[in-house]
Design a protein around this motif. Structure first.
Motif, PDB file in Angstrom:
ATOM      1  N   GLY A  25       0.811  -1.214   0.000  1.00 47.97           N
ATOM      2  CA  GLY A  25       0.000   0.000   0.000  1.00 47.97           C
ATOM      3  C   GLY A  25       0.838   1.255   0.000  1.00 47.97           C
ATOM      4  N   VAL A  26       1.036   1.854   1.178  1.00 52.53           N
ATOM      5  CA  VAL A  26       1.859   3.075   1.234  1.00 52.53           C
ATOM      6  C   VAL A  26       3.315   2.778   0.915  1.00 52.53           C
ATOM      7  N   HIS A  27       3.719   1.519   1.045  1.00 53.61           N
ATOM      8  CA  HIS A  27       5.115   1.163   0.769  1.00 53.61           C
ATOM      9  C   HIS A  27       5.532   1.528  -0.655  1.00 53.61           C
ATOM     10  N   VAL A  28       4.597   1.520  -1.597  1.00 51.40           N
ATOM     11  CA  VAL A  28       5.014   1.825  -2.977  1.00 51.40           C
ATOM     12  C   VAL A  28       5.583   3.235  -3.078  1.00 51.40           C
ATOM     13  N   GLY A  29       5.178   4.127  -2.175  1.00 54.36           N
ATOM     14  CA  GLY A  29       5.749   5.470  -2.181  1.00 54.36           C
ATOM     15  C   GLY A  29       7.248   5.457  -1.967  1.00 54.36           C
ATOM     16  N   CYS A 312      -0.714  -8.003   5.963  1.00 50.85           N
ATOM     17  CA  CYS A 312      -1.558  -6.812   5.850  1.00 50.85           C
ATOM     18  C   CYS A 312      -0.792  -5.791   5.011  1.00 50.85           C
ATOM     19  N   ASP A 313      -1.139  -4.526   5.146  1.00 49.87           N
ATOM     20  CA  ASP A 313      -0.445  -3.456   4.433  1.00 49.87           C
ATOM     21  C   ASP A 313       1.017  -3.425   4.871  1.00 49.87           C
ATOM     22  N   MET A 314       1.927  -3.580   3.925  1.00 55.72           N
ATOM     23  CA  MET A 314       3.347  -3.624   4.255  1.00 55.72           C
ATOM     24  C   MET A 314       3.818  -2.312   4.872  1.00 55.72           C
ATOM     25  N   PRO A 315       4.681  -2.365   5.896  1.00 50.68           N
ATOM     26  CA  PRO A 315       5.244  -1.128   6.428  1.00 50.68           C
ATOM     27  C   PRO A 315       5.953  -0.319   5.337  1.00 50.68           C
ATOM     28  N   TYR A 316       5.848   0.973   5.437  1.00 49.29           N
ATOM     29  CA  TYR A 316       6.440   1.873   4.432  1.00 49.29           C
ATOM     30  C   TYR A 316       7.917   1.559   4.216  1.00 49.29           C
ATOM     31  N   ASP A 317       8.657   1.353   5.308  1.00 51.85           N
ATOM     32  CA  ASP A 317      10.104   1.196   5.201  1.00 51.85           C
ATOM     33  C   ASP A 317      10.562  -0.237   4.986  1.00 51.85           C
ATOM     34  N   THR A 318       9.662  -1.128   4.620  1.00 55.84           N
ATOM     35  CA  THR A 318      10.070  -2.491   4.286  1.00 55.84           C
ATOM     36  C   THR A 318      11.190  -2.455   3.236  1.00 55.84           C
ATOM     37  N   PRO A 319      12.334  -3.077   3.516  1.00 54.92           N
ATOM     38  CA  PRO A 319      13.416  -3.057   2.522  1.00 54.92           C
ATOM     39  C   PRO A 319      12.959  -3.672   1.197  1.00 54.92           C
TER      40      PRO A 319
END
Length: 450
Positions: A25-29, A312-319
């Protein structure tokens, strides 16, 4: 082709491969250096990031956005925006006002952020829709009802179940309107994401929620699209009643033992998806941890009616390399097994100190949460304490532990907590994946007073 693999799996056909759906989700940013708020408000940036996610993560299915507050914002909830998370709901229009919103408030294509979202969907559909099954995620009726009513809804479930059913049925009409717009914009799968379902007993679900949810899934099917019922938290006891609402698929997070849950979903011929751990593995693990996590998962399961995805929605900073490692393991399991043949995951929780509960001056409430800003169930468990704190602050303190902070993850393990969210009182697990009413919580606190 990935899209057909998703379609076959949701049609309950045998496949030669397991489908892979990164809930990025937001991780794509992060892939293009944009904040969560930027991609959830800016069409060009969102589309750019989604196309990059397709290139990097080779998905079979891909969500366009993961924001459960779109509908709430349209219906009058104020939002608090964050840099690396979706926004959170900060006001509840029906708090203290037990009414049903007017049908004139049901979203239309011109409402709120929908013009941007629908245009993004159409553009991504044109660019990659022949190759990738596109997911439109909507806020489920019960979580949306909670956004509108706030924590009052948990007392309503005891004191006025008829009102809760009416409110959920209204929110189901909102879900149907959203599903129609997303299907018209080219979405192949409508995921009804309702984190709070895991906080409600199966008996209460059947009494107050099932009618509305079933109407949503029946509508999606009538329009020729696929449906997925996405629930966060420990939904183990709710899996069967969820299957009875007749979705094509169910998605769960790491709180659920996927192998055990699949025994239930297989009885109902429902596809199940999940449940790579978001923080311990995807955010903080190594590439080897992620490969091993996926391989261990798929080796524990029959591959029929199965989709592998983050919980769930992956954390933004997931490597980025960790997500690529997950894709590698799903797509090329044999070569991945050889890479991690002798690999062992190392866990060290030795630095965590547990309070001396017997000698505290006040009762200590400890909230073990996934993320109080992103996880709706966590938000409302925290709100249950904050809403009464002015009444209890002379006898009790509270602390919040977040499962995306390394020390808090270690503390959660050391306390033996298996499911999130969980509320402990003086070290005892009292409310596990259940949000207490005001009266229940105050009574429990008073039991622990010296």
């Amino acid at each position: 082709m990935g899209k057909q693999l998703i379609f076959q799996t949701l049609k309950h056909e045998q496949t030669n491969e397991i489908p892979w759906v990164p809930f990025a989700g937001v991780h794509v940013g992060k892939l293009k250096g944009y904040s969560a708020e930027e991609i959830l408000k800016d069409e060009d940036k969102l589309v750019e990031c989604l196309l990059e996610a397709k290139k990097l993560y080779t998905p079979d299915g891909l969500p366009i956005i993961f924001d459960l507050q779109v509908e709430a914002e349209i219906l009058g909830c104020d939002l608090m925006w964050a840099k690396n998370n979706p926004p959170s709901v900060k006001s509840h229009p029906l708090a203290g006002e037990k009414t049903i919103p007017c049908s004139c408030k049901i979203p239309t294509p011109e409402s709120g952020r929908l013009p941007m979202i629908l245009s993004s969907m159409r553009r991504v559909k044109e660019a990659i829709g022949d190759e990738v099954a596109l997911y439109g995620l909507i806020c489920g009726p019960f979580t949306l009802a909670s956004h509108l009513r706030g924590t009052d809804i948990f007392m309503d479930m005891v004191a006025d179940s008829a009102y809760v059913k009416d409110l959920v049925n209204y929110c189901a009409q909102v879900s149907i309107a959203m599903a129609q717009m997303y299907i018209d914009a080219g979405m192949d799968v409508i995921a009804v994401v309702d984190p709070l379902v895991s906080q409600v007993s199966p008996k209460h679900i059947e009494k107050m929620l099932s009618e509305g949810f079933t109407a949503v899934f029946d509508f999606i099917r009538s329009k020729g699209a696929f449906s997925s019922f996405f629930v966060c938290g420990n939904a183990t006891k709710q899996i069967e009643v969820m299957c009875k609402m007749n979705p094509d698929g169910i998605s769960v997070d790491e709180n659920v033992n996927l192998a055990n849950a699949k025994k239930v979903t297989d009885q109902y011929n429902v596809t199940i998806g999940g449940n790579i751990p978001l923080t311990t593995t995807m955010l903080y693990g190594t590439q080897e941890d992620n490969m091993k996590g996926v391989i261990d998962l798929i080796d524990s399961l029959d591959h029929f009616n199965l989709i592998v995805s983050p919980g769930c929605d992956m954390p933004y900073d997931t490597p980025i390399e960790n997500t690529i490692a997950c894709a590698q393991a799903v797509k090329h399991p044999d070569s991945t097994r050889k890479l991690i043949e002798n690999y062992e995951v190392v866990v060290d929780d030795s630095d965590v100190e547990i309070p001396d509960y017997k000698n505290l001056d006040k009762v200590l409430i400890e909230l073990f949460l996934l993320d109080p800003e992103q996880c709706a169930a966590c938000t409302y468990m925290l709100a249950a304490v904050e809403d009464i704190y002015h009444e209890i602050n002379d006898i009790a303190d509270y602390k919040v532990y977040k499962y995306f902070i390394k020390e808090d993850i270690a503390r959660t393990r050391k306390m033996g907590i298996q499911n999130l969210p969980t509320m402990c009182i003086n070290g005892e697990q009292k409310f596990i994946s259940i949000i207490p009413s005001r009266e229940e919580l105050i009574e429990e606190i008073k039991k622990h007073m010296k």
